[in-house]
Design a protein around this motif. Structure first.
Motif, PDB file in Angstrom:
ATOM      1  N   ASP A 107       0.008  -6.629  25.830  1.00  0.00           N
ATOM      2  CA  ASP A 107      -0.614  -6.608  25.433  1.00  0.00           C
ATOM      3  C   ASP A 107      -2.485  -7.004  25.553  1.00  0.00           C
ATOM      4  OD1 ASP A 107       0.559  -4.216  24.535  1.00  0.00           O
ATOM      5  OD2 ASP A 107       0.922  -5.784  23.144  1.00  0.00           O
ATOM      6  N   PRO A 158      -6.227  -5.889  29.412  1.00  0.00           N
ATOM      7  CA  PRO A 158      -7.343  -6.166  30.297  1.00  0.00           C
ATOM      8  C   PRO A 158      -7.529  -6.325  31.208  1.00  0.00           C
ATOM      9  CG  PRO A 158      -7.967  -6.408  27.757  1.00  0.00           C
ATOM     10  CD  PRO A 158      -6.050  -6.600  28.383  1.00  0.00           C
ATOM     11  N   SER A 189      -1.915  -4.264  18.993  1.00  0.00           N
ATOM     12  CA  SER A 189      -2.903  -3.566  20.144  1.00  0.00           C
ATOM     13  C   SER A 189      -3.311  -2.121  20.170  1.00  0.00           C
ATOM     14  CB  SER A 189      -2.309  -4.192  21.272  1.00  0.00           C
ATOM     15  OG  SER A 189      -0.696  -4.297  21.795  1.00  0.00           O
ATOM     16  N   LYS A 196     -11.825   3.145  22.195  1.00  0.00           N
ATOM     17  CA  LYS A 196     -13.729   2.575  22.707  1.00  0.00           C
ATOM     18  C   LYS A 196     -14.267   1.794  21.987  1.00  0.00           C
ATOM     19  CE  LYS A 196     -12.394   4.426  27.279  1.00  0.00           C
ATOM     20  NZ  LYS A 196     -11.399   5.516  27.100  1.00  0.00           N
ATOM     21  N   ALA A 226     -12.972  -2.188  21.700  1.00  0.00           N
ATOM     22  CA  ALA A 226     -13.150  -2.158  22.933  1.00  0.00           C
ATOM     23  C   ALA A 226     -14.006  -3.116  22.594  1.00  0.00           C
ATOM     24  CB  ALA A 226     -11.897  -1.302  23.629  1.00  0.00           C
ATOM     25  N   GLN A 238     -15.669  -5.557  25.743  1.00  0.00           N
ATOM     26  CA  GLN A 238     -15.399  -5.553  26.596  1.00  0.00           C
ATOM     27  C   GLN A 238     -16.340  -4.758  27.216  1.00  0.00           C
ATOM     28  OE1 GLN A 238     -11.298  -2.893  27.834  1.00  0.00           O
ATOM     29  NE2 GLN A 238     -10.674  -5.287  26.327  1.00  0.00           N
ATOM     30  N   ALA A 256     -11.456  -7.359  20.539  1.00  0.00           N
ATOM     31  CA  ALA A 256     -12.060  -6.691  20.981  1.00  0.00           C
ATOM     32  C   ALA A 256     -11.442  -6.678  22.235  1.00  0.00           C
ATOM     33  CB  ALA A 256     -13.413  -6.409  20.995  1.00  0.00           C
ATOM     34  N   ASN A 265      -8.006  -6.674  23.662  1.00  0.00           N
ATOM     35  CA  ASN A 265      -7.831  -5.056  23.207  1.00  0.00           C
ATOM     36  C   ASN A 265      -6.513  -5.368  22.097  1.00  0.00           C
ATOM     37  OD1 ASN A 265      -7.824  -2.622  22.688  1.00  0.00           O
ATOM     38  ND2 ASN A 265      -6.473  -1.944  25.279  1.00  0.00           N
ATOM     39  N   SER A 266      -5.923  -6.825  21.812  1.00  0.00           N
ATOM     40  CA  SER A 266      -4.581  -7.112  21.049  1.00  0.00           C
ATOM     41  C   SER A 266      -5.187  -8.176  20.361  1.00  0.00           C
ATOM     42  CB  SER A 266      -3.950  -7.625  22.340  1.00  0.00           C
ATOM     43  OG  SER A 266      -2.714  -8.655  21.510  1.00  0.00           O
TER      44      SER A 266
END
Ligand SMILES: Nc1ncnc2c1ncn2[C@@H]1O[C@H](COP(=O)(O)OP(=O)(O)OP(=O)(O)O)[C@@H](O)[C@H]1O
Ligand SMILES: Nc1ncnc2c1ncn2[C@@H]1O[C@H](COP(=O)(O)OP(=O)(O)OP(=O)(O)O)[C@@H](O)[C@H]1O
Ligand SMILES: [Mg+2]
Ligand SMILES: [Mg+2]
Lengths: 511, 293, 339, 339
Positions: B73, B77, D167, D171, D174, D178, D252, D255-256
């Motif tokens: 996971d 990204p 995870s 949006k 995140a 990101q 963030a 994502n996990s």
């Protein structure tokens, strides 16, 4: 024999630090078997010169000759090999080691590998007895008072094979009794042909023990000669380069105000942080606003303990402290300050200064609230103004407000500490050995400052081991011995002898 | 770095583990054999570090990425970023399910490996067994997955399979030894089986068992390292699990290079190799048997 | 340090606070062992206690070296990596090269355990010297130099063995880690001898006094004519020696050397030393304390495993107990001063 | 008058040694970047530089907090564990519990990033406070307390998430790791804002002055009426805040959130701070230096990967360069003294 070269000749010595030229073409000669005074104002360069001699610092220029032969002293070990032994102005002991370990560190008796403890301890106690240091040689140095630590440093120097003993302000922490013992030892050394370089700001001592003198001013030679052919005034003139202004007029005792601080039956038993501390037994006294109260006593009289207890630096077991007649509870220095009490501690390096921080930070630390705005931003203008004010008032010699305090000379460091408390403007200010290591000129300035404060209505408690100083500045004097108040006397009725008697009285006699 | 020698990022979770060292070597050999230049990345068992490496590779402009993610996971990204930069990605060993557009996955699931351990135990001890379970480093995903697989089988097989002692030994041989020593002291009866989440811990446990002078305890490792294969051959260990890291890698590289050079997409998007328990009887399955002398 | 505190009060009969202050870590250890023994009698079997002692020996050897370092107010974070590197070198020597790295048992050819041990110790000494040199010569804080060393030696170890283990030594080699003399494991004997020697050096020799002096006040030591740089450098060499020695013992114990060996040892070892009463500010500490501190951590880890406490909860308990042990020591010492 | 003599040297124009002493870490960083750019032009692309900046942001946030701690002569080894724990809590809040831990993307229900961020920061603050309390109240050295904390928080993180990751956030969550604002990654913006604020606090406020004073000489600070315990405790709370904040940003970014996140960060972060010229003995250091130190380590790691240096050799190079950077700083400062 007249043609024989002197024991030590330093010539053309120069040394610069960033922003400061500490020594500029200085020459200095010491003959065998003499006691030579090295004098000068704070920051004149005395310690720097002696550190170069000790191999602890290196000069930028100049030569050192011993017995007529040029030598290079690259490190303290080499200097010691050549018989130059130094007692430094700063603390140079390992606090967690015993007296015996400190005295003989690096030179322990024994085989090549192992230490002979029995011999180590007996040799040490022989020395400490001669100096009048009445402690088991196994006591840890950190449990000693400043004065006792100074004696350990002296013992260490005496234990080394030497031709020349350098003493940088050995007496500044000592009271009269120990000073006399030290002088007796210096005379013995002299009779054995060993020379001594002696630095002090107590000029009377020069006339007591020294043969010749050299005066430095602003890092240059200002004069030299035989002590017998000069006077205190003559030396002061060489040191300062001008006439000293006299003491300020003091406000008459009649104008003294109400009691600002009263201490009642303060008891502090052998205590929390220091197992060897002096016990305080029912210490009581009062000080009025506008008054200077002198606290006199021999080493170990408990004056420092009293001051620290009042200030909340150490806890006490029973008794009351009253500020303006109101009993107050003080458990931390913070609370003491809130009640308007300030303390200039005894040991500036350990207890007062932030050596690695700038002068401005050191000076403004007690008054940050005052020189910062509502958002808690410190105003640079106000801070610099403060530094400037006290630099002028106390004649502090500094390269600039951003200079590190650690790079100031000892006396100027002391002035910064005083300035910190003056800036706060407390109602009661306790000063513990306020002029230790301060030169004569600055001493007058500090005394004048204390007067000014008293005149402004501040109650001042002054602790000093120098009786002349106590007599010069106090309105009233309280004497202590071994944690007990042994008497109280008005200055006008007091003289050195009377004080001495009171200071050595035991409890029963006092009552 | 010319066009004809495409740069390929070869990234593994951590080059301190012999398993991944072997995987890395296999990847690099395969990339070179296919006419590419491998760019080596050691994730140092840290997702941020592996992410940083992937980003650096994107900045360098590699033509393809073959990666065994440290954590599926957490690496999503970074892999997403690579795909958005039009760099083909092949994942090996651990599958990143949450990202679309991954060219291919070649893997031998750790959960399946754990199940293989469990199945071997069931097969060897149909009457049931007492078991010491040495888990991998707390929180690390292979440790979690292998443990999960083992439990899947043993929990389903019923009460006769008793895990009498279960502790982490951090994938570490010295800990494998000391934890086993403590476990053997703490148990009234020695267990029948010691199962470990990697070979290192199994080899440590083996030393502990030897030290106690015990015999007849089945010790099962994981990873099929050459040393473990040697011990399986010589009777020190009972079994180890082969996940074919070399084959996974070379297959993955093959797929990736086909795409980079010719634009050919693989027929199967996911290729799964089944982990195999290696015992004395099927030693020849061991990928690295050749390294054993 | 406790033994340095010369006490005139000594003659005043038994002083319970003084005793508590001096032996606080020992008291804590005994209580801890009693608790484990109560909860799980098998903890107290001789087999298990010997296990604990043997497990402690490896980190204990490191802790002895670390005591020297911390006494000078230094720190060494590189020991785990240095141990791994030295262990691999010893293993490679014992196996006569890297080609036969997995050959098992007595078939293994090589240059013998003597050379292997020498090799491990040599690597330790060199690693320690290089770091000591950087610390004293470039005036870089020990924390930074040894943090660098931690990375460098680990890299070197991985490079040396290409990431893989080297294992399977002959019986003579393995004896140093697995053998016994009258029921006592060999590593324990090595540890005890090393501890006694280190105690003698620190308490009774010139060199030992100088280590304390340099730690207590380096400037004072310099002005007393001690060669401070030499002494500081020497403690890292001593640390290196112990890293090499324990690398050898660990390799013998595991019958294998790996590039990842010793990961995280630095913190365990420093914790052992500090729990034993040695001050991170230098100048205060004893080998006796360090031995107790090492045992305390060893007992803790072993006890919790024997009790089969979940490994997550183990970590929480270990963290709390480390803090409590040091807090108890501090408290006992301050009580004494109050008394 | 010495004070008069002091001035001419100042007005003597540009002082190269003074400049070198002040900006030694920056000079070192620039040289390093130049070397990388020469060896591999792709290092110097804006994409890559933004990558480096974003990677540095996470540890950089921690380094800002660590600067406060080290300025008081403290140390915090627990940050990696605390970060992992705080990250998991944030993740659990964002996912509305542990049951949906793997639900991907916007389907994930939960309590939103705001509460998640607050949760992470709250955990950080509490963790920092508890440790600060133990340090000031029980007088246990920070090294020991935070070593304990390191173990406790890691255990707590593992226990909390039962060892596994959580995870797949929405949006908005995140975006904090990101997202970009005009090409600049959000973590970089957070880092820059935090650095500027921290710089202002340390240089221009009362509190900042007090932090330096306590680090410079705690006893003198106490006798000057500062509440030393309060200040020491506060820096661990600040450190905790930054641990929580960077936990949120890291979660963030990846994502996990994982229980093993942040392992080993303490040493990287301390190295960044020290490379930036902050003294481990307290009282000396700047945020500017810390930012440079963090960048230096970030550039080093990125540059070596871009150059395709073998990972084992990377470790060796990193270790050596960390030592060299600090040695260069020390050297430049000592030159200045000499001049
Ligand atoms: N390490 C240093 N760095 C910078 N400046 C220094 C340093 N040591 C001394 N100085 C400066 O050199 C000058 C001489 O100092 P020194 O300590 O020799 O004076 P001193 O005569 O011993 O004074 P005191 O009587 O106060 O002890 C002073 O201006 C001092 O600020
Ligand atoms: N900072 C301190 N904290 C705790 N105890 C101290 C401190 N300074 C000194 N002491 C203890 O106080 C005792 C006596 O100190 P000291 O000799 O300074 O007494 P005093 O009455 O203040 O005398 P003087 O002022 O002449 O030195 C010493 O034995 C020492 O242990
Ligand atoms: Mg002086
Ligand atoms: Mg006093």
């Amino acid at each position: 024999m007249d043609t024989a070269p002197p024991l030590l000749r330093m010539s053309g010595i120069s040394k610069s630090f960033p922003g400061v030229k500490a020594l500029d073409d200085v020459s200095f000669t010491v003959a065998a078997g003499e006691v030579h005074a090295l004098l000068g104002e704070n920051g004149a360069g005395k310690s720097t010169l002696l550190k170069i001699l000790a191999g602890a610092q290196s000069a930028n220029a100049g030569t050192i000759e011993i017995d007529g032969k040029a030598v290079v002293l690259a490190n303290p070990h080499e200097a010691q090999q050549r018989g130059i032994v130094t007692i430094y102005q700063e603390f140079t002991l390992a606090p967690n080691m015993s007296i015996a370990d400190n005295v003989f560190i690096g030179r322990e008796p024994g085989s090549r590998l192992f230490i002979n403890r029995a011999e180590l301890e007996s040799a040490t106690s022989a020395l400490t007895r001669r100096l009048g240091l009445d402690r088991s040689v196994r006591t840890l140095v950190r449990d000693l008072s400043v004065a006792e630590q100074q004696l350990v440093e002296i013992a260490r120097a005496l234990s080394m094979q030497s031709k020349l003993i350098v003493m940088d302000e050995p007496t500044s922490a000592l009271s009269r009794a120990e000073v006399e013992k030290l002088f007796r030892l210096v005379r013995t050394l002299k009779s054995e042909g060993i020379s001594t370089i002696f630095v002090t700001h107590r000029l009377e001592e020069v006339f007591e023990i020294c043969d010749n003198y050299t005066v430095l001013r602003d890092g240059r030679n200002a004069g030299a000669g035989a002590v017998a052919e000069t006077s205190i005034e003559g030396i002061i003139r060489l040191m300062v380069g001008r006439e000293l202004s006299g003491l300020l007029a003091r406000r008459s005792a009649g104008l003294v105000g109400p009691v600002a601080l009263a201490v009642e039956d303060l008891v502090r038993l052998r205590t929390p942080t220091s197992p060897h501390a002096i016990e305080l037994r029912n210490v009581s006294f009062k000080v009025r606003s506008g008054e200077i109260l002198g606290l006199a006593g021999l080493v170990g009289a408990g004056r420092t303990e009293t001051a620290r207890a009042i200030f909340g630096a150490d806890p006490f077991d029973s008794g009351r402290i009253l500020v303006d007649g109101e009993p107050v509870s003080i458990r931390t220095p913070q609370e003491a300050i809130r009640h308007g009490i300030g303390l200039v501690p005894e040991d500036r390096k350990q207890q007062a200064l932030f050596l690695a921080l700038a002068i401005r930070t050191n000076l403004s630390i007690t008054v940050l609230d005052r020189i910062s705005n509502a958002l808690s931003f410190v105003s640079a203008d106000k801070e610099l103004g403060l530094v400037d004010e006290y630099r002028r008032k106390l004649n502090i010699r500094m390269a600039g407000p951003d200079q590190l305090v650690g790079n100031l000379s000892g006396g100027n460091q002391q002035k910064v500490v005083l300035a910190r408390w003056l800036a706060l403007g407390p109602r009661v200010l306790i000063v513990d050995e306020p002029t230790r290591g301060i030169d004569v000129g600055a001493k007058v300035e500090v005394h004048n400052l204390l007067f000014e404060m008293a005149n402004a209505g501040i109650a001042v408690i002054a602790i000093s081991s120098e009786l002349p100083e106590i007599l010069a500045i106090s309105d009233r004097i309280v004497t202590m011995r071994e944690g007990v108040v042994t008497g109280e006397i008005r200055r006008d009725d007091a003289d050195q002898e009377k004080l001495m008697t009171m200071m050595t009285l035991s409890v029963g006699e006092a009552a | 770095m010319a066009q004809d020698k495409p740069e390929i990022l070869t990234s593994v979770p951590g080059l301190t583990f012999p398993f991944f060292v072997h995987m890395m070597n296999a990847m690099k050999t395969a990339v070179e054999a296919q006419g590419g230049t491998p760019i080596e990345s050691d994730g140092q068992v840290s997702s941020p570090k592996q992410t940083a490496d992937v980003e650096a590779a994107i900045a360098r402009g590699v033509k393809g990425i073959i990666i065994s993610p440290n954590e599926v996971d957490a690496m999503a990204p970074a892999i997403q970023q690579a795909i958005e930069a039009n760099i083909p990605v092949v994942t090996v060993d651990r599958r990143v399910a949450s990202v679309d557009g991954i060219l291919a996955h070649v893997g031998a699931d750790n959960v399946k490996g754990g199940e293989a351990q469990g199945n071997l135990i069931v097969q060897m001890f149909p009457q049931g067994a007492t078991i010491i379970n040495l888990q991998g480093q707390s929180g690390a995903s292979p440790a979690i997955d292998r443990n999960k697989g083992l439990h899947n089988v043993l929990d389903a097989a019923g009460d006769k399979y008793k895990i009498v002692f279960e502790q982490t030994a951090g994938f570490d041989r010295a800990k494998g030894l000391s934890v086993t020593e403590a476990a053997l002291s703490g148990l009234a009866e020695p267990p029948q089986v010691i199962v470990a989440a990697n070979d290192d811990m199994a080899l440590g446990a083996m030393e502990a068992v030897k030290g106690r002078g015990l015999t007849g305890i089945a010790i099962i490792g994981f990873d099929a390292l050459p040393e473990a294969l040697a011990q399986v051959r010589d009777g020190g260990l009972t079994a180890t699990i082969e996940q074919f890291p070399g084959k996974q890698s070379s297959t993955g590289v093959q797929i990736l290079m086909d795409f980079v050079k010719n634009g050919t997409k693989p027929a199967e998007q996911v290729t799964l190799l089944t982990p195999v328990a290696i015992t004395k009887d099927n030693l020849d399955v061991g990928e690295r048997l050749g390294e054993v002398k | 340090m406790t033994e340095l505190r010369a006490t005139p009060e000594k003659s005043a009969g038994f002083d319970p606070f003084g005793f508590a202050a001096r032996f606080a870590p020992l008291i804590f250890l005994i209580v801890l062992m009693a608790v484990f023994a109560l909860l799980e009698p098998r903890f107290f079997t001789s087999v298990n206690l010997f296990n604990v002692a043997r497990q402690v020996s490896i980190t204990g050897l490191l802790a002895i070296g670390m005591t020297f370092v911390i006494l000078t107010a230094g720190i060494d974070l590189s020991i785990g990596s240095l141990l791994a590197f030295a262990g691999l070198v010893a293993a490679a020597i014992a196996k006569g090269g890297l080609s036969d790295r997995f050959t098992v048992g007595d078939d293994a050819i090589g240059y013998g355990w003597q050379l292997a041990a020498l090799g491990a110790i040599a690597i330790g000494l060199i690693g320690g010297y290089v770091q000591g040199f950087a610390i004293t010569r470039f005036k870089v804080p020990p924390f930074v130099v040894t943090l660098g060393g931690m990375s460098v030696f680990r890299g070197a170890a991985l490079l040396f063995a290409a990431g893989g283990p080297i294992s399977g030594f002959d019986k003579d080699f393995a004896w140093w880690g697995q053998g016994k003399v009258f029921e006592v494991p060999v590593p324990v004997i090595i540890f005890v001898i090393a501890a006694v020697l280190a105690h003698i050096v620190l308490s009774y020799t010139r060199y030992g006094r100088r280590v304390y002096a340099v730690g207590g006040n380096p400037e004072a030591a310099r002005l007393s004519g001690l060669n401070v740089n030499w002494i500081i450098c020497s403690v890292y060499v001593i640390m290196g020696f112990f890293a090499g020695l324990s690398a050898f013992v660990l390799a013998a114990r595991l019958n294998s050397a790996e590039a990842v060996a010793g990961t995280g040892y630095e913190l365990t070892v420093i914790a052992s030393v500090v729990i034993g009463g040695t001050s991170l500010f230098g100048g205060v500490g004893t080998i006796f304390g360090t031995v107790i501190g090492s045992l305390l951590i060893g007992v803790l880890i072993n006890g919790l495993v024997i009790l089969n406490v979940s490994s997550y909860i183990q970590q929480i308990i270990i963290g709390v107990i480390i803090v409590l042990a040091v807090a108890f020591d501090t408290f006992a010492k301050s009580r004494r001063r109050r008394a």
